[in-house]
Scaffold this motif. Structure first.
Motif, PDB file in Angstrom:
ATOM      1  N   GLY A  16       0.777  -1.225   0.000  1.00 12.46           N
ATOM      2  CA  GLY A  16       0.000   0.000   0.000  1.00 12.46           C
ATOM      3  C   GLY A  16       0.806   1.271   0.000  1.00 12.46           C
ATOM      4  N   VAL A  17       0.067   2.374  -0.071  1.00 13.09           N
ATOM      5  CA  VAL A  17       0.632   3.720  -0.134  1.00 13.09           C
ATOM      6  C   VAL A  17      -0.211   4.640   0.733  1.00 13.09           C
ATOM      7  CG1 VAL A  17       1.341   5.612  -1.652  1.00 13.09           C
ATOM      8  CG2 VAL A  17       1.170   3.279  -2.576  1.00 13.09           C
ATOM      9  N   ALA A  18       0.453   5.534   1.467  1.00 13.04           N
ATOM     10  CA  ALA A  18      -0.235   6.636   2.147  1.00 13.04           C
ATOM     11  C   ALA A  18       0.469   7.915   1.751  1.00 13.04           C
ATOM     12  CB  ALA A  18      -0.207   6.462   3.661  1.00 13.04           C
ATOM     13  N   VAL A  19      -0.303   8.965   1.489  1.00 17.37           N
ATOM     14  CA  VAL A  19       0.269  10.217   0.993  1.00 17.37           C
ATOM     15  C   VAL A  19      -0.519  11.402   1.522  1.00 17.37           C
ATOM     16  CG1 VAL A  19      -1.118  10.043  -1.127  1.00 17.37           C
ATOM     17  CG2 VAL A  19       0.901  11.516  -1.102  1.00 17.37           C
ATOM     18  N   ALA A  20       0.179  12.517   1.749  1.00 17.09           N
ATOM     19  CA  ALA A  20      -0.462  13.781   2.110  1.00 17.09           C
ATOM     20  C   ALA A  20       0.284  14.912   1.432  1.00 17.09           C
ATOM     21  CB  ALA A  20      -0.471  13.982   3.623  1.00 17.09           C
ATOM     22  N   SER A  21      -0.446  16.001   1.158  1.00 22.80           N
ATOM     23  CA  SER A  21       0.173  17.097   0.399  1.00 22.80           C
ATOM     24  C   SER A  21      -0.659  18.361   0.469  1.00 22.80           C
ATOM     25  CB  SER A  21       0.307  16.676  -1.076  1.00 22.80           C
ATOM     26  OG  SER A  21       0.926  17.683  -1.838  1.00 22.80           O
ATOM     27  N   LYS A  22       0.010  19.496   0.253  1.00 20.19           N
ATOM     28  CA  LYS A  22      -0.687  20.761  -0.028  1.00 20.19           C
ATOM     29  C   LYS A  22      -0.892  20.799  -1.537  1.00 20.19           C
ATOM     30  CE  LYS A  22      -2.349  24.874   0.893  1.00 20.19           C
ATOM     31  NZ  LYS A  22      -2.873  25.194  -0.452  1.00 20.19           N
ATOM     32  N   PHE A  23      -1.798  19.952  -1.979  1.00 17.03           N
ATOM     33  CA  PHE A  23      -2.056  19.745  -3.405  1.00 17.03           C
ATOM     34  C   PHE A  23      -3.445  19.153  -3.506  1.00 17.03           C
ATOM     35  CE2 PHE A  23      -1.838  17.327  -7.380  1.00 17.03           C
ATOM     36  CZ  PHE A  23      -1.090  18.153  -8.219  1.00 17.03           C
ATOM     37  N   LEU A  24      -4.251  19.642  -4.402  1.00 19.80           N
ATOM     38  CA  LEU A  24      -5.615  19.145  -4.538  1.00 19.80           C
ATOM     39  C   LEU A  24      -5.622  17.686  -5.004  1.00 19.80           C
ATOM     40  CD1 LEU A  24      -8.691  19.848  -4.557  1.00 19.80           C
ATOM     41  CD2 LEU A  24      -8.417  20.342  -6.997  1.00 19.80           C
ATOM     42  N   ALA A  25      -6.304  16.841  -4.247  1.00 20.93           N
ATOM     43  CA  ALA A  25      -6.527  15.449  -4.633  1.00 20.93           C
ATOM     44  C   ALA A  25      -5.236  14.707  -4.957  1.00 20.93           C
ATOM     45  CB  ALA A  25      -7.500  15.387  -5.815  1.00 20.93           C
ATOM     46  N   ALA A  26      -4.288  14.745  -4.021  1.00 18.76           N
ATOM     47  CA  ALA A  26      -3.025  14.036  -4.244  1.00 18.76           C
ATOM     48  C   ALA A  26      -3.255  12.548  -4.494  1.00 18.76           C
ATOM     49  CB  ALA A  26      -2.095  14.228  -3.053  1.00 18.76           C
ATOM     50  N   GLY A  27      -4.320  12.017  -3.921  1.00 15.82           N
ATOM     51  CA  GLY A  27      -4.622  10.598  -4.108  1.00 15.82           C
ATOM     52  C   GLY A  27      -4.952  10.225  -5.524  1.00 15.82           C
ATOM     53  N   ALA A  28      -5.306  11.209  -6.351  1.00 17.57           N
ATOM     54  CA  ALA A  28      -5.601  10.935  -7.760  1.00 17.57           C
ATOM     55  C   ALA A  28      -4.330  10.827  -8.582  1.00 17.57           C
ATOM     56  CB  ALA A  28      -6.501  12.033  -8.337  1.00 17.57           C
ATOM     57  N   ALA A  29      -3.228  11.352  -8.067  1.00 25.29           N
ATOM     58  CA  ALA A  29      -1.998  11.411  -8.845  1.00 25.29           C
ATOM     59  C   ALA A  29      -0.883  10.521  -8.319  1.00 25.29           C
ATOM     60  CB  ALA A  29      -1.497  12.853  -8.902  1.00 25.29           C
ATOM     61  N   VAL A  30      -0.710  10.469  -7.015  1.00 20.18           N
ATOM     62  CA  VAL A  30       0.509   9.888  -6.435  1.00 20.18           C
ATOM     63  C   VAL A  30       0.515   8.364  -6.367  1.00 20.18           C
ATOM     64  CG1 VAL A  30       1.921   9.780  -4.341  1.00 20.18           C
ATOM     65  CG2 VAL A  30       1.025  11.983  -5.144  1.00 20.18           C
ATOM     66  N   PRO A  31      -0.492   7.697  -5.793  1.00 22.66           N
ATOM     67  CA  PRO A  31      -0.352   6.278  -5.461  1.00 22.66           C
ATOM     68  C   PRO A  31      -0.818   5.309  -6.538  1.00 22.66           C
ATOM     69  CG  PRO A  31      -2.337   7.125  -4.448  1.00 22.66           C
ATOM     70  CD  PRO A  31      -1.725   8.265  -5.227  1.00 22.66           C
ATOM     71  N   ALA A  32      -0.194   4.135  -6.530  1.00 26.31           N
ATOM     72  CA  ALA A  32      -0.659   3.000  -7.321  1.00 26.31           C
ATOM     73  C   ALA A  32      -0.158   1.737  -6.639  1.00 26.31           C
ATOM     74  CB  ALA A  32      -0.154   3.073  -8.752  1.00 26.31           C
ATOM     75  N   ALA A  33      -0.930   0.662  -6.756  1.00 29.09           N
ATOM     76  CA  ALA A  33      -0.534  -0.601  -6.151  1.00 29.09           C
ATOM     77  C   ALA A  33      -1.246  -1.740  -6.854  1.00 29.09           C
ATOM     78  CB  ALA A  33      -0.866  -0.618  -4.661  1.00 29.09           C
TER      79      ALA A  33
END
Length: 281
Positions: A16-33
């Protein structure tokens, strides 16, 4: 502009992946599994093609370290501004931070995980995440270990620009909803003043609604318990058709479907969490 962790569960079953950011909808861009393959986080002027490419490399049997090297070598764009973390089904995770990423930027990796971040409050963010990961080995649920690491990074200052989004993705073969999916957890907070805290709230809700019951805690649907459940179901508008156990099971399953608790139903028995919810209905 982001901090993340990619990791594998202690038993190797989940990734898995966990992510946080000052970025709109980081979950749409950053993770894949992908179950039984690996997990990847791509960030800092992210090359979203890394997600499919990394999984393809892992699927072919290369290590996380070689997968990261392959991604960077094949990138025709601004490699110096890329950041990526990869973990496979065995061995160490791997992370890369380009020299031109906004500071503070860096990462660390170890057996079964990689942590990385850019535009952070400082190196303490990555260190806190790695420490939190290492200190939660007794937690068997990968989602909660990933969240603990993310929360530790957030508490250590996280993204120095502030907070906006967070996401959590966990895969395991056949462990998704109804046993028909490999996606065990897929939660996103796209725009929120406290995204990591909100992600924690969502994970607790997800666990309650879609978690499988602990067999050791199940209560037999008989005697006074069965009578009480029958009365409560009738009051909730789902009366058993008759006194037989099958009728009670059917009514309980019908009510549970309305409440989105169908994953916690076991014929002839009742999850104490389901019983508590029914009592409070």
């Amino acid at each position: 502009m982001t901090f993340s962790i990619v990791a594998r569960s202690a038993d190797g079953d989940a990734l898995g992946v966990a992510v946080a950011s000052k970025f709109l909808a980081a979950g749409a861009a950053v993770p894949a599994a992908e179950a039984d393959v690996g997990a990847v986080a791509t960030q800092s002027y992210a090359n979203l093609a890394y997600k499919a490419q990394a999984l393809a490399l892992l699927r072919s049997g290369v290590t996380a370290t070689d997968a990261v090297a392959g991604l960077i070598a094949a990138d025709s764009g601004p490699r110096g501004q890329r950041q990526v973390g990869v973990v496979g089904v065995s061995g160490d995770g791997a992370t890369f931070t380009g020299d031109d990423c906004h500071g503070w930027a860096g990462g660390t990796a170890g057996d079964g995980y990689a942590v990385q971040g850019n535009m952070l409050a400082g190196p303490d963010v990555v260190a806190a995440m790695a420490d939190a990961w290492e200190s939660t080995m007794d937690e068997p649920r990968l989602a909660y270990r990933l969240l603990a690491a993310l929360a530790a990074g957030d508490d250590a200052g996280g993204d120095r620009r502030g907070r906006q989004s967070a996401a959590l993705l966990v895969v395991a073969r056949g462990q998704g909803y109804g046993g028909t999916s490999d996606v065990l957890v897929d939660l996103r907070v796209d725009d929120h003043v406290a995204p990591v805290a909100e992600l924690a709230r969502l994970l607790d809700q997800h666990t309650f609604l879609f978690g499988r019951p602990d067999p050791a805690t199940l209560i037999d649907l008989s005697g006074e318990v069965a009578a009480e459940v029958g009365r409560l179901l009738a009051a909730a508008g789902h009366p058993p058709a008759g006194p037989a156990g099958a009728d009670l099971d059917a009514a309980l399953a019908s009510w549970a479907g309305v409440e989105n608790l169908e994953e916690r139903i076991v014929v002839g028995r009742i999850d104490p969490l389901v019983l508590a919810h029914l009592r409070g209905h």
